[in-house]
Motif scaffolding. Structure first.
Motif, short mmCIF file in Angstrom:
data_model
loop_
_atom_site.label_atom_id
_atom_site.label_comp_id
_atom_site.label_asym_id
_atom_site.label_seq_id
_atom_site.Cartn_x
_atom_site.Cartn_y
_atom_site.Cartn_z
N PRO A 33 1.02 -0.93 0.49
CA PRO A 33 -0.10 0.00 -0.08
C PRO A 33 0.49 0.90 0.22
CG PRO A 33 0.00 -0.71 2.62
CD PRO A 33 0.27 -1.81 1.82
N ILE A 34 -0.05 2.00 -0.39
CA ILE A 34 1.01 4.16 -0.48
C ILE A 34 0.20 4.20 1.30
CG2 ILE A 34 -0.20 5.69 -1.10
CD1 ILE A 34 1.44 4.57 -3.38
N GLU A 35 1.56 4.59 1.80
CA GLU A 35 1.61 5.05 3.29
C GLU A 35 0.35 6.08 3.62
OE1 GLU A 35 4.66 7.67 6.26
OE2 GLU A 35 5.86 5.73 4.86
N ALA A 36 -0.25 5.81 4.41
CA ALA A 36 -0.96 6.99 4.64
C ALA A 36 -0.15 8.49 5.09
CB ALA A 36 -1.88 6.40 6.16
N GLY A 37 -1.28 9.49 4.54
CA GLY A 37 -0.25 10.51 4.62
C GLY A 37 -0.20 11.34 3.70
N THR A 38 0.46 10.74 2.94
CA THR A 38 0.73 10.16 1.01
C THR A 38 0.14 11.41 0.50
OG1 THR A 38 2.09 7.97 1.53
CG2 THR A 38 2.22 9.00 -0.90
#
Length: 92
Positions: A33-38
């Motif tokens: 996954p893409i990191e949260a906050g990106t």
């Protein structure tokens, strides 16, 4: 594709036009996954109703409405990001 599916895709395209800036809150069941906050920029919406993204970290993983959590950035946040980016370019 049914008429209802086409209408749903059209509505997603209206709500999330290309160029819109988003911030990821949480990504569903993706193994990488893409990191949260990106944050990232919408490129478009495909026929599967996935939101095609260009993430600021260089990745391009799409969002799936209803599975992934994200929010549109307010105009003030977009302007602040652009000001910050300009400041970095001027220092280089």
């Amino acid at each position: 594709m049914t008429s209802l599916e086409r209408q749903k895709i059209a509505q997603t395209q209206l709500n999330y036009p290309p160029g819109t800036r988003l911030e990821l809150i949480a990504m569903g069941d993706d193994p990488h996954p893409i990191e949260a906050g990106t944050r990232g920029t919408i490129l478009g919406v495909d026929d599967a109703e996935q939101i095609l993204m260009r993430w600021d970290n260089g990745r391009s993983l799409s969002l799936i409405p209803g599975e992934d959590s994200f929010r549109k950035l307010a105009m003030e946040e977009v302007a602040a990001d652009e000001d910050e980016e300009m400041g970095v370019e001027m220092r280089l």
